[in-house]
Design a protein around this motif. Structure first.
Motif, PDB file in Angstrom:
ATOM      1  N   VAL A 110     -18.546  56.153 -53.844  1.00 45.78           N
ATOM      2  CA  VAL A 110     -17.777  57.194 -54.539  1.00 45.78           C
ATOM      3  C   VAL A 110     -16.277  57.075 -54.241  1.00 45.78           C
ATOM      4  O   VAL A 110     -15.452  57.567 -55.012  1.00 45.78           O
ATOM      5  N   ASP A 111     -15.933  56.399 -53.126  1.00 47.31           N
ATOM      6  CA  ASP A 111     -14.514  56.211 -52.790  1.00 47.31           C
ATOM      7  C   ASP A 111     -13.782  55.416 -53.872  1.00 47.31           C
ATOM      8  O   ASP A 111     -12.560  55.495 -53.973  1.00 47.31           O
ATOM      9  N   TYR A 112     -14.521  54.637 -54.644  1.00 48.21           N
ATOM     10  CA  TYR A 112     -13.896  53.789 -55.679  1.00 48.21           C
ATOM     11  C   TYR A 112     -13.684  54.555 -56.986  1.00 48.21           C
ATOM     12  O   TYR A 112     -13.050  54.038 -57.901  1.00 48.21           O
ATOM     13  N   LEU A 113     -14.229  55.765 -57.074  1.00 42.43           N
ATOM     14  CA  LEU A 113     -14.129  56.522 -58.327  1.00 42.43           C
ATOM     15  C   LEU A 113     -12.818  57.308 -58.370  1.00 42.43           C
ATOM     16  O   LEU A 113     -12.126  57.443 -57.361  1.00 42.43           O
ATOM     17  N   SER A 114     -12.505  57.861 -59.529  1.00 40.41           N
ATOM     18  CA  SER A 114     -11.282  58.659 -59.678  1.00 40.41           C
ATOM     19  C   SER A 114     -11.381  59.907 -58.805  1.00 40.41           C
ATOM     20  O   SER A 114     -12.478  60.356 -58.472  1.00 40.41           O
ATOM     21  N   SER A 115     -10.227  60.484 -58.445  1.00 40.43           N
ATOM     22  CA  SER A 115     -10.239  61.662 -57.570  1.00 40.43           C
ATOM     23  C   SER A 115     -10.960  62.826 -58.253  1.00 40.43           C
ATOM     24  O   SER A 115     -11.634  63.615 -57.600  1.00 40.43           O
ATOM     25  N   LEU A 116     -10.842  62.896 -59.570  1.00 38.68           N
ATOM     26  CA  LEU A 116     -11.525  63.957 -60.315  1.00 38.68           C
ATOM     27  C   LEU A 116     -13.044  63.835 -60.154  1.00 38.68           C
ATOM     28  O   LEU A 116     -13.739  64.802 -59.839  1.00 38.68           O
ATOM     29  N   LYS A 117     -13.535  62.603 -60.341  1.00 38.66           N
ATOM     30  CA  LYS A 117     -14.974  62.361 -60.198  1.00 38.66           C
ATOM     31  C   LYS A 117     -15.425  62.612 -58.762  1.00 38.66           C
ATOM     32  O   LYS A 117     -16.485  63.189 -58.521  1.00 38.66           O
ATOM     33  N   ARG A 118     -14.589  62.171 -57.814  1.00 36.17           N
ATOM     34  CA  ARG A 118     -14.946  62.344 -56.389  1.00 36.17           C
ATOM     35  C   ARG A 118     -15.094  63.818 -56.039  1.00 36.17           C
ATOM     36  O   ARG A 118     -16.022  64.212 -55.346  1.00 36.17           O
ATOM     37  N   GLU A 119     -14.168  64.629 -56.509  1.00 33.32           N
ATOM     38  CA  GLU A 119     -14.203  66.069 -56.246  1.00 33.32           C
ATOM     39  C   GLU A 119     -15.462  66.704 -56.839  1.00 33.32           C
ATOM     40  O   GLU A 119     -16.122  67.520 -56.215  1.00 33.32           O
ATOM     41  N   ARG A 120     -15.760  66.282 -58.073  1.00 28.67           N
ATOM     42  CA  ARG A 120     -16.922  66.822 -58.771  1.00 28.67           C
ATOM     43  C   ARG A 120     -18.203  66.488 -57.995  1.00 28.67           C
ATOM     44  O   ARG A 120     -19.083  67.334 -57.817  1.00 28.67           O
ATOM     45  N   ILE A 121     -18.300  65.244 -57.526  1.00 31.11           N
ATOM     46  CA  ILE A 121     -19.483  64.802 -56.782  1.00 31.11           C
ATOM     47  C   ILE A 121     -19.589  65.551 -55.454  1.00 31.11           C
ATOM     48  O   ILE A 121     -20.663  66.020 -55.069  1.00 31.11           O
ATOM     49  N   LYS A 122     -18.459  65.711 -54.775  1.00 29.47           N
ATOM     50  CA  LYS A 122     -18.451  66.401 -53.485  1.00 29.47           C
ATOM     51  C   LYS A 122     -18.938  67.847 -53.653  1.00 29.47           C
ATOM     52  O   LYS A 122     -19.766  68.329 -52.870  1.00 29.47           O
ATOM     53  N   LYS A 123     -18.443  68.510 -54.688  1.00 27.13           N
ATOM     54  CA  LYS A 123     -18.852  69.890 -54.956  1.00 27.13           C
ATOM     55  C   LYS A 123     -20.356  69.971 -55.216  1.00 27.13           C
ATOM     56  O   LYS A 123     -21.048  70.849 -54.707  1.00 27.13           O
ATOM     57  N   LYS A 124     -20.841  69.028 -56.022  1.00 27.14           N
ATOM     58  CA  LYS A 124     -22.260  68.995 -56.359  1.00 27.14           C
ATOM     59  C   LYS A 124     -23.111  68.797 -55.089  1.00 27.14           C
ATOM     60  O   LYS A 124     -24.135  69.448 -54.910  1.00 27.14           O
ATOM     61  N   MET A 125     -22.636  67.885 -54.216  1.00 25.17           N
ATOM     62  CA  MET A 125     -23.365  67.593 -52.983  1.00 25.17           C
ATOM     63  C   MET A 125     -23.371  68.803 -52.044  1.00 25.17           C
ATOM     64  O   MET A 125     -24.379  69.093 -51.405  1.00 25.17           O
ATOM     65  N   LEU A 126     -22.236  69.492 -51.951  1.00 28.73           N
ATOM     66  CA  LEU A 126     -22.160  70.669 -51.076  1.00 28.73           C
ATOM     67  C   LEU A 126     -23.092  71.770 -51.578  1.00 28.73           C
ATOM     68  O   LEU A 126     -23.750  72.448 -50.798  1.00 28.73           O
ATOM     69  N   LYS A 127     -23.157  71.905 -52.895  1.00 26.96           N
ATOM     70  CA  LYS A 127     -24.035  72.902 -53.505  1.00 26.96           C
ATOM     71  C   LYS A 127     -25.505  72.574 -53.179  1.00 26.96           C
ATOM     72  O   LYS A 127     -26.300  73.444 -52.845  1.00 26.96           O
ATOM     73  N   LEU A 128     -25.810  71.286 -53.263  1.00 31.95           N
ATOM     74  CA  LEU A 128     -27.164  70.804 -52.968  1.00 31.95           C
ATOM     75  C   LEU A 128     -27.536  71.121 -51.525  1.00 31.95           C
ATOM     76  O   LEU A 128     -28.651  71.549 -51.223  1.00 31.95           O
ATOM     77  N   LYS A 129     -26.579  70.908 -50.606  1.00 32.06           N
ATOM     78  CA  LYS A 129     -26.834  71.171 -49.183  1.00 32.06           C
ATOM     79  C   LYS A 129     -27.066  72.658 -48.940  1.00 32.06           C
ATOM     80  O   LYS A 129     -27.913  73.047 -48.156  1.00 32.06           O
ATOM     81  N   GLU A 130     -26.286  73.486 -49.623  1.00 29.53           N
ATOM     82  CA  GLU A 130     -26.458  74.942 -49.500  1.00 29.53           C
ATOM     83  C   GLU A 130     -27.862  75.344 -49.958  1.00 29.53           C
ATOM     84  O   GLU A 130     -28.523  76.147 -49.311  1.00 29.53           O
ATOM     85  N   ALA A 131     -28.287  74.738 -51.064  1.00 27.75           N
ATOM     86  CA  ALA A 131     -29.608  75.042 -51.612  1.00 27.75           C
ATOM     87  C   ALA A 131     -30.702  74.663 -50.619  1.00 27.75           C
ATOM     88  O   ALA A 131     -31.658  75.411 -50.408  1.00 27.75           O
ATOM     89  N   VAL A 132     -30.528  73.485 -49.979  1.00 31.36           N
ATOM     90  CA  VAL A 132     -31.517  73.017 -49.008  1.00 31.36           C
ATOM     91  C   VAL A 132     -31.538  73.935 -47.786  1.00 31.36           C
ATOM     92  O   VAL A 132     -32.595  74.287 -47.261  1.00 31.36           O
ATOM     93  N   ALA A 133     -30.344  74.369 -47.368  1.00 28.98           N
ATOM     94  CA  ALA A 133     -30.239  75.225 -46.182  1.00 28.98           C
ATOM     95  C   ALA A 133     -30.772  76.647 -46.489  1.00 28.98           C
ATOM     96  O   ALA A 133     -31.058  77.399 -45.578  1.00 28.98           O
ATOM     97  N   GLY A 134     -30.915  76.961 -47.771  1.00 24.89           N
ATOM     98  CA  GLY A 134     -31.418  78.263 -48.166  1.00 24.89           C
ATOM     99  C   GLY A 134     -30.315  79.319 -48.020  1.00 24.89           C
ATOM    100  O   GLY A 134     -30.609  80.457 -47.703  1.00 24.89           O
TER     101      GLY A 134
END
Ligand code: NI
Length: 168
Positions: free
Chosen positions: A144-168
């Protein structure tokens, strides 16, 4: 053998520097077996030790269709490459996301096998891509480091949301 937990982006441990492997003992053999089991179960074509929190320059891969060609790359280094091309890529540490990055289509890599014996290997296509992806992991880099900053931010947000969901 055991299935190990896989760290997911943006876990800071995925960014830590890994150390060359110098001891080829039973503990290392168990780690390699566990990495293979974890990779096959995921399922994935490659897994670096530091994705499971072990800071060693060690990665396992199997790019064959029938999963019969397990390869261990220890202290790997790329010796030569040809031209880059666009390839679609994903990562077990960035689940459910794929994107396009530039990778060398062919390369020659030198590494040690699980017994510490040096070997060289010519790789092409998916296997060449996998070697580059795994060495990036060992250097604390993610595709993901090779992607645009916009894409990187979007992916990071998605991943953080996923972690929150897993943590309940
Ligand atoms: Ni990966």
């Amino acid at each position: 053998m055991a299935i190990l937990p896989i760290l997911t982006h943006p876990d800071p441990r995925l960014r830590l520097k890994t150390k060359p492997v110098t001891v080829f003992d039973d503990k290392l053999q168990t780690l390699i077996d566990d990495l293979f089991e974890t990779m096959y179960a995921a399922p994935g074509v490659g897994l670096a030790a530091n994705q499971c929190g072990v800071l060693l320059r060690l990665s396992v891969m199997d790019c064959s269709d029938d999963k019969t060609q397990p390869k261990v790359l220890i202290n790997p280094e790329i010796l030569s490459t040809d031209e880059r091309q666009e390839m679609e890529e994903g990562c077990l540490s960035v689940p459910d996301i794929r994107d396009t990055v530039q990778r060398y289509n062919k390369l020659r890599v030198r590494a040690l096998d699980r017994n510490g014996q040096p070997f060289e290997m010519d790789c092409e296509g998916l296997e060449a891509q996998c070697v580059q992806h795994e060495i990036d992991h060992l250097d604390g880099k993610l595709y993901v480091d090779y992607l645009s900053s916009l894409k990187r931010e979007r992916i990071k947000k998605k991943m953080l949301k996923l972690k929150e969901a897993v943590a309940g």
